[in-house]
Design a protein around this motif. Structure first.
Motif, PDB file in Angstrom:
ATOM      1  N   LEU A  61     -22.603 -32.372 -12.806  1.00  0.00           N
ATOM      2  CA  LEU A  61     -21.880 -32.057 -11.575  1.00  0.00           C
ATOM      3  C   LEU A  61     -21.176 -33.331 -11.138  1.00  0.00           C
ATOM      4  N   ALA A  62     -19.963 -33.198 -10.603  1.00  0.00           N
ATOM      5  CA  ALA A  62     -19.230 -34.411 -10.236  1.00  0.00           C
ATOM      6  C   ALA A  62     -18.261 -34.137  -9.090  1.00  0.00           C
ATOM      7  N   TRP A  63     -18.158 -35.122  -8.189  1.00  0.00           N
ATOM      8  CA  TRP A  63     -17.091 -35.113  -7.197  1.00  0.00           C
ATOM      9  C   TRP A  63     -15.836 -35.623  -7.895  1.00  0.00           C
ATOM     10  N   VAL A  64     -14.792 -34.807  -7.911  1.00  0.00           N
ATOM     11  CA  VAL A  64     -13.571 -35.141  -8.644  1.00  0.00           C
ATOM     12  C   VAL A  64     -12.413 -35.289  -7.654  1.00  0.00           C
ATOM     13  N   PRO A  65     -11.706 -36.428  -7.660  1.00  0.00           N
ATOM     14  CA  PRO A  65     -10.532 -36.579  -6.789  1.00  0.00           C
ATOM     15  C   PRO A  65      -9.531 -35.448  -7.038  1.00  0.00           C
ATOM     16  N   LEU A  66      -8.893 -34.964  -5.975  1.00  0.00           N
ATOM     17  CA  LEU A  66      -7.977 -33.831  -6.087  1.00  0.00           C
ATOM     18  C   LEU A  66      -6.935 -34.048  -7.179  1.00  0.00           C
ATOM     19  N   ASP A  67      -6.385 -35.247  -7.249  1.00  0.00           N
ATOM     20  CA  ASP A  67      -5.300 -35.512  -8.190  1.00  0.00           C
ATOM     21  C   ASP A  67      -5.776 -35.654  -9.632  1.00  0.00           C
ATOM     22  N   GLU A  68      -7.101 -35.629  -9.838  1.00  0.00           N
ATOM     23  CA  GLU A  68      -7.630 -35.750 -11.202  1.00  0.00           C
ATOM     24  C   GLU A  68      -8.182 -34.433 -11.747  1.00  0.00           C
ATOM     25  N   LEU A  87     -17.186 -30.186  -8.715  1.00  0.00           N
ATOM     26  CA  LEU A  87     -17.015 -29.302  -9.861  1.00  0.00           C
ATOM     27  C   LEU A  87     -18.245 -29.319 -10.763  1.00  0.00           C
ATOM     28  N   GLN A  88     -18.400 -28.231 -11.474  1.00  0.00           N
ATOM     29  CA  GLN A  88     -19.514 -28.032 -12.398  1.00  0.00           C
ATOM     30  C   GLN A  88     -18.985 -28.072 -13.827  1.00  0.00           C
ATOM     31  N   HIS A  89     -19.606 -28.919 -14.655  1.00  0.00           N
ATOM     32  CA  HIS A  89     -19.329 -28.924 -16.088  1.00  0.00           C
ATOM     33  C   HIS A  89     -20.266 -27.899 -16.702  1.00  0.00           C
ATOM     34  N   ARG A  90     -19.725 -26.806 -17.174  1.00  0.00           N
ATOM     35  CA  ARG A  90     -20.518 -25.632 -17.544  1.00  0.00           C
ATOM     36  C   ARG A  90     -21.286 -25.851 -18.846  1.00  0.00           C
ATOM     37  N   ALA A  91     -22.526 -25.316 -18.884  1.00  0.00           N
ATOM     38  CA  ALA A  91     -23.366 -25.417 -20.079  1.00  0.00           C
ATOM     39  C   ALA A  91     -22.672 -24.772 -21.268  1.00  0.00           C
ATOM     40  N   GLU A  92     -22.902 -25.332 -22.454  1.00  0.00           N
ATOM     41  CA  GLU A  92     -22.221 -24.857 -23.660  1.00  0.00           C
ATOM     42  C   GLU A  92     -22.540 -23.394 -23.962  1.00  0.00           C
ATOM     43  N   TRP A  93     -23.751 -22.926 -23.593  1.00  0.00           N
ATOM     44  CA  TRP A  93     -24.113 -21.554 -23.923  1.00  0.00           C
ATOM     45  C   TRP A  93     -23.462 -20.526 -23.004  1.00  0.00           C
ATOM     46  N   SER A  94     -22.906 -20.978 -21.874  1.00  0.00           N
ATOM     47  CA  SER A  94     -22.312 -20.044 -20.914  1.00  0.00           C
ATOM     48  C   SER A  94     -20.911 -19.631 -21.368  1.00  0.00           C
ATOM     49  N   ALA A  95     -20.364 -18.609 -20.713  1.00  0.00           N
ATOM     50  CA  ALA A  95     -19.003 -18.173 -21.020  1.00  0.00           C
ATOM     51  C   ALA A  95     -18.035 -19.333 -20.771  1.00  0.00           C
ATOM     52  N   GLU A  96     -17.150 -19.585 -21.727  1.00  0.00           N
ATOM     53  CA  GLU A  96     -16.222 -20.724 -21.676  1.00  0.00           C
ATOM     54  C   GLU A  96     -16.985 -22.036 -21.467  1.00  0.00           C
ATOM     55  N   GLY A  97     -18.110 -22.144 -22.162  1.00  0.00           N
ATOM     56  CA  GLY A  97     -18.946 -23.328 -22.048  1.00  0.00           C
ATOM     57  C   GLY A  97     -18.198 -24.609 -22.348  1.00  0.00           C
ATOM     58  N   THR A 103     -16.298 -26.134 -20.192  1.00  0.00           N
ATOM     59  CA  THR A 103     -15.180 -26.294 -19.258  1.00  0.00           C
ATOM     60  C   THR A 103     -15.700 -26.671 -17.869  1.00  0.00           C
ATOM     61  N   TRP A 104     -14.757 -27.003 -16.982  1.00  0.00           N
ATOM     62  CA  TRP A 104     -15.087 -27.358 -15.601  1.00  0.00           C
ATOM     63  C   TRP A 104     -14.625 -26.248 -14.668  1.00  0.00           C
ATOM     64  N   GLY A 105     -15.450 -25.965 -13.663  1.00  0.00           N
ATOM     65  CA  GLY A 105     -15.104 -24.947 -12.675  1.00  0.00           C
ATOM     66  C   GLY A 105     -15.946 -25.135 -11.429  1.00  0.00           C
ATOM     67  N   VAL A 106     -15.983 -24.106 -10.600  1.00  0.00           N
ATOM     68  CA  VAL A 106     -16.780 -24.198  -9.374  1.00  0.00           C
ATOM     69  C   VAL A 106     -18.154 -23.579  -9.619  1.00  0.00           C
ATOM     70  N   PRO A 107     -19.209 -24.079  -8.965  1.00  0.00           N
ATOM     71  CA  PRO A 107     -20.525 -23.460  -9.097  1.00  0.00           C
ATOM     72  C   PRO A 107     -20.476 -22.038  -8.550  1.00  0.00           C
ATOM     73  N   GLY A 108     -20.934 -21.090  -9.342  1.00  0.00           N
ATOM     74  CA  GLY A 108     -20.908 -19.691  -8.909  1.00  0.00           C
ATOM     75  C   GLY A 108     -21.458 -18.786  -9.983  1.00  0.00           C
ATOM     76  N   GLY A 109     -21.397 -17.485  -9.726  1.00  0.00           N
ATOM     77  CA  GLY A 109     -21.908 -16.528 -10.691  1.00  0.00           C
ATOM     78  C   GLY A 109     -21.887 -15.126 -10.137  1.00  0.00           C
ATOM     79  N   ALA A 110     -22.666 -14.256 -10.762  1.00  0.00           N
ATOM     80  CA  ALA A 110     -22.681 -12.844 -10.393  1.00  0.00           C
ATOM     81  C   ALA A 110     -23.256 -12.640  -8.992  1.00  0.00           C
ATOM     82  N   ILE A 111     -22.660 -11.714  -8.254  1.00  0.00           N
ATOM     83  CA  ILE A 111     -23.159 -11.326  -6.936  1.00  0.00           C
ATOM     84  C   ILE A 111     -24.331 -10.372  -7.146  1.00  0.00           C
ATOM     85  N   ALA A 112     -25.469 -10.649  -6.516  1.00  0.00           N
ATOM     86  CA  ALA A 112     -26.655  -9.812  -6.678  1.00  0.00           C
ATOM     87  C   ALA A 112     -26.539  -8.541  -5.843  1.00  0.00           C
ATOM     88  N   ASP A 113     -27.366  -7.550  -6.177  1.00  0.00           N
ATOM     89  CA  ASP A 113     -27.397  -6.318  -5.404  1.00  0.00           C
ATOM     90  C   ASP A 113     -27.674  -6.629  -3.937  1.00  0.00           C
TER      91      ASP A 113
END
Length: 444
Positions: A405-412, A320-330, A332-342
């Motif tokens: 970035l961190a490997w997080v156990p499923l149950d956590e 999981l990715q701990h998102r930068a404070e300046w990003s949307a919903e900064g 928070t934790w989520g998956v690495p990703g973003g906008a699909i390029a042309d």
């Protein structure tokens, strides 16, 4: 139809040149070890690296950068070809959040999409490298202020040559063309105090020859003989000729328009992204019928990467990715990703973004399914993946969009402060990950 362009360079000058010429490229850094590449090329001809002509050095490096990024795209293609599992499609605005409208074999989805999008040209991949030659010696980026000061004082009132290698590849056909440009640069006479002030700005530290023509360094340059854009690291006239040799019209690369540029400006301002943050084609906000703005003019995608327990082979952790404070919903934790390029499909976009943000390399993972949340004008694709047997992903923040970035156990995972949409989907994702078959142990 616009043909996408990939720039195998992190140079802001090259990217700005292309944007001003009507082309917003997808930026993919090559990671090439330049001294090693030159040393190997010199070894093959039995000379020292610094004995190679500067014109040859920039050609070698441009070719190496383009080749490295080409290999990345080949790895992405192999990851798609080897993909397995199911794609789940949800249309929450019609059926409610958490509902699944359709389940399909992922290979069928990919092959159908590929068949519909067959193209004769593109994407066009551009690799470049520049060196400044003065008194027969090649000068790359000085990095150090003292080196920049010394070099700039040495060329005061004199001239040198800026060489730039260009390697252009049509990824659809595999055809490759190359050429080298050069421009003579004449410097005015200036004082040590002038240059000390210039060096203190930091501008000349990361550019070949320790100067720029489009910035504060322009005041110290009296004349240029040759293509002005070549002095900024990419000769636009030469690039146009190379593209033409591939059978591609220059105008077919244009993808910059006023509406999209306004969306890019909105993206930069609203998210308060760092000034140096690279905006890719496809970045921008989409107004959705759900009442929210979503990131990604072509939709967005990310990789939910799983790791198996060594003893049981069952999935035990996710990256999981701990998102930068300046990003949307900064924050928070989520998956690495973003906008699909042309020009990208969701899997390609997810693999590119997850490498940029977390160093997830396509050759180290198996794609084992997807989940698409389709809002109509916008969709987010979560790409399920797991480390290949015998391979390991080593997370690293390759850009500024993560706090950690961190490997997080499923149950956590549920104990983290999760990105809104990811948190809503996590219970279903958890069940799906638990249901994946155990991974066979690595054969010794």
């Amino acid at each position: 139809m616009t043909i996408p362009v990939i720039l195998a360079s992190q140079s802001p000058s090259r990217r700005r040149l292309l944007v001003r010429a009507g082309i917003r490229p997808t930026v993919r850094t090559s990671g090439v070890d330049e001294p090693q590449v030159l040393s190997e090329a010199a070894r093959q001809v039995g000379v020292r690296a610094d004995a190679l002509p500067v014109k040859e050095q920039v050609a070698i490096l441009a070719r190496a950068k383009a080749a490295a990024v080409r290999q990345v795209y080949k790895a992405v293609g192999r990851a798609e070809e080897e993909a397995s599992g199911q794609q789940y499609l949800s249309r929450p605005l019609e059926d409610g959040y958490g509902s699944v409208r359709r389940q399909e074999d992922l290979k069928t989805v990919i092959s159908t999409s590929a068949g519909m999008e067959t193209v004769s040209h593109g994407p066009v991949l551009i690799g470049c490298d520049s060196l400044f030659e003065f008194d027969g010696q090649a000068q790359g980026k000085p990095h150090d202020p003292e080196v920049a000061q010394e070099r700039l004082m040495a060329v005061s009132g004199k001239s040198g040559t800026l060489w730039t290698g260009h390697c252009v590849i049509d990824l659809a056909s595999g055809r490759q063309v190359e050429a080298v440009s050069h421009a003579q640069v004449s410097f005015g006479a200036y004082t040590a105090e002038d240059i000390a002030a210039y060096v203190s700005t930091g501008e000349p530290l990361e550019v070949a020859g320790s100067f720029t023509i489009e910035g504060m360094g322009a005041a110290f340059i009296e004349g240029i003989s040759g293509s002005p854009s070549a002095v900024m690291g990419l000769s636009l006239p030469l690039l146009r000729k190379l593209v033409s040799q591939l059978g591609i019209r220059w105008a077919d690369l244009w993808n910059v328009n006023e509406e999209h540029e306004q969306l890019h400006e909105l993206a930069a301002g609203s998210a308060q992204a760092p000034e140096e943050n690279v905006h890719q084609p496809g970045d921008g906000w989409v107004n959705c019928a759900c009442g929210h703005q979503h990131w990604g003019l072509n939709g967005a995608a990310g990789v939910l990467l799983a790791r198996s327990d060594e003893s049981t082979g069952c999935i035990s952790e996710v990256l999981l990715q701990h998102r930068a404070e300046w990003s949307a919903e900064g924050g928070t934790w989520g998956v690495p990703g973003g906008a699909i390029a042309d020009g990208e499909n969701p899997i390609e976009g997810a693999l590119r973004e997850s490498y940029e943000e977390a160093n997830i390399r396509p050759q180290d993972i198996d794609v084992v399914g997807t989940y698409v949340e389709d809002h109509g004008p916008w969709a987010y694709t979560t790409v399920f993946a797991r480390e290949k047997s015998g391979r390991s992903v080593h997370p690293r923040m390759n850009d500024d969009e993560s706090i950690e970035l961190a490997w997080v156990p499923l149950d956590e995972v549920a104990n983290k402060r999760l990105l809104g949409a990811f948190g809503r989907d996590w219970p279903a994702f958890y069940s799906r990950l638990r249901a994946f078959p155990a991974q066979a142990p690595t054969q010794s």
